[in-house]
Design an enzyme around this catalytic site. Structure first.
Site, PDB file in Angstrom:
ATOM      1  N   LEU A  79       0.748  -1.112   0.074  1.00  0.00           N
ATOM      2  CA  LEU A  79      -0.164   0.108  -0.078  1.00  0.00           C
ATOM      3  C   LEU A  79       0.992   1.216  -0.071  1.00  0.00           C
ATOM      4  CD1 LEU A  79      -2.941  -0.791   2.932  1.00  0.00           C
ATOM      5  CD2 LEU A  79      -3.100  -0.823   0.241  1.00  0.00           C
ATOM      6  N   HIS A 146      20.346   3.331  15.555  1.00  0.00           N
ATOM      7  CA  HIS A 146      20.533   1.849  15.174  1.00  0.00           C
ATOM      8  C   HIS A 146      21.025   1.216  16.520  1.00  0.00           C
ATOM      9  CE1 HIS A 146      19.438   1.425  11.049  1.00  0.00           C
ATOM     10  NE2 HIS A 146      20.370   2.226  10.755  1.00  0.00           N
ATOM     11  N   ASP A 147      20.726  -0.151  16.721  1.00  0.00           N
ATOM     12  CA  ASP A 147      21.160  -0.739  18.064  1.00  0.00           C
ATOM     13  C   ASP A 147      22.355  -0.221  18.664  1.00  0.00           C
ATOM     14  OD1 ASP A 147      20.283  -3.504  19.267  1.00  0.00           O
ATOM     15  OD2 ASP A 147      22.434  -3.384  19.399  1.00  0.00           O
ATOM     16  N   ASP A 176      17.736  -3.551  19.670  1.00  0.00           N
ATOM     17  CA  ASP A 176      16.526  -3.806  18.640  1.00  0.00           C
ATOM     18  C   ASP A 176      15.699  -5.269  19.267  1.00  0.00           C
ATOM     19  OD1 ASP A 176      17.353  -2.112  16.658  1.00  0.00           O
ATOM     20  OD2 ASP A 176      18.601  -3.420  15.592  1.00  0.00           O
TER      21      ASP A 176
END
Length: 365
Positions: A79, A146-147, A176
């Site tokens: 979508l 990020h992690d 994460d």
């Protein structure tokens, strides 16, 4: 997922419908675990590249093994949420959904006309979970990360260091997976339970950095005791010989987890060093102190005298928490996980044969 005597029992989340708008690792793992427990998960991606994980690492045919590993058990739909008609299609899906999970930067869903205020009016019992690096508010809410950034801010990475103080990057993404996936799963299930008990839907705000900080227990204890331990010198990071790793003759490693005195004393018997029994932290040995490091050096020399296989056999009959450190490939084939039905080899229509790891929670009725 059901008990051996009742294979027909429905999984615990059967009938729960989840819309998954997440990418990469934290959100997909959370929704995969919902799917593992029986939820119907519809993963919604944009019509272009889709989830970035599709192209991360080697691609066998259509997608990477990374994507396959964290998206099992889901249905898929494309979508374009910037298109009005397709946004309306998503809203129609919300009407029949129990959970919506997203991992955009804070505010993106609202800009798309899909924020919490809109969705809760549309579906008052909806549980909406937003996973972000730094939370929906606060000074870092709009920053990328990020992690490595989340565990760095939360103090975890500084404690995951060698004796020289250099942080070692763990190949288990704590921010994460613990901070994002597991915390999201916990929040979603709690909110679903509240709805089941007659309450309204909930917005679940998951900050990966917050969650790592909340679970950084041992360093918090050290701070409250007045001083953080030196790198690799705390009780569980290398400061005692009874909880450490030792190189073997074939350049492999054994894990010694004989933290309690009874296990340490049995370990010393197996090593034929009963003289070391009294040199244990519970008997006054200073954690990270000179004597602890001296005993560690003695065990270094002992373990260097035999191979991993020899030491594994030597300790097999003694229940004292001394075990081999396996590679990932070895773990997949190990009787421990095979007997628990944790691993299998699956065949994907386009990606071929690959190892799959099962949901770790077993349900019985």
């Amino acid at each position: 997922m059901s008990g051996a005597g009742n294979d027909a029992a429905a999984p615990p989340l059967a009938g729960i419908r989840v819309l998954d708008l997440t990418r990469l690792l934290p959100g997909p793992v959370a929704t995969m675990q919902l799917a593992d427990m029986g939820a119907d998960v519809l993963k919604i991606e944009d019509p272009g590249a889709g989830d970035y994980a599709r192209a991360m690492g080697p691609v066998r045919a259509e997608v990477s093994q990374f994507f396959v590993a964290v998206n099992r058990g889901k249905r898929f739909l494309r979508l374009d949420l910037k298109d009005q008609a397709q946004r309306e299609q998503l809203l129609a899906l919300v009407d029949d959904a129990d959970v919506l999970v997203e991992s955009f930067r804070p505010g993106v869903m609202a800009k798309l006309g899909l924020g919490w205020d809109v969705l809760r009016r549309r579906k008052p019992t909806l549980v909406m979970c937003a996973i972000s690096g730094y939370g929906q508010d606060g000074p870092f809410a709009q920053l990328a990360g990020h992690d490595i950034n989340y565990i760095g801010y939360a103090g975890m990475l500084a404690n995951n260091a060698g004796p020289d103080g250099t942080p070692a990057l763990p190949n288990l993404q704590v921010g994460d997976l613990l901070g994002g996936a597991q915390s999201a799963l916990q929040g979603i299930l709690a909110a679903l339970l509240a709805v089941k008990m007659g309450g309204p839907g909930r917005f679940v705000d998951i900050s990966m950095s917050d969650a790592v900080l909340a679970h950084n227990i041992m360093p918090l204890v050290a701070v409250n005791n007045g001083a953080e331990a030196a790198p690799a010198r705390d009780l569980l990071t290398g400061g005692v010989p009874c909880y450490n790793v030792y190189r073997t003759a074939d350049a492999r490693f054994m894990a010694v987890g004989a933290l309690e005195l009874k296990f340490w004393q049995l370990c010393c018997d197996v090593l034929q060093r009963p003289d070391l029994k009294a040199r244990h932290w519970q008997l006054g040995q200073q954690v990270g102190g000179a004597d602890a490091l001296a005993v560690k050096a003695e065990l270094d020399a002992i373990f260097a005298g035999r191979s991993l296989a020899q030491w594994t056999e030597t300790f097999a009959a003694s229940d004292c928490c001394v075990t081999p450190i396996l590679t990932s490939a070895e773990a997949l084939r190990h009787p421990l996980f095979q007997a628990r039905r944790m691993v299998s080899q699956e065949r994907h229509p386009t990606e071929g044969v690959y190892w799959a790891v099962a949901h770790p929670i077993k349900f019985e009725t």
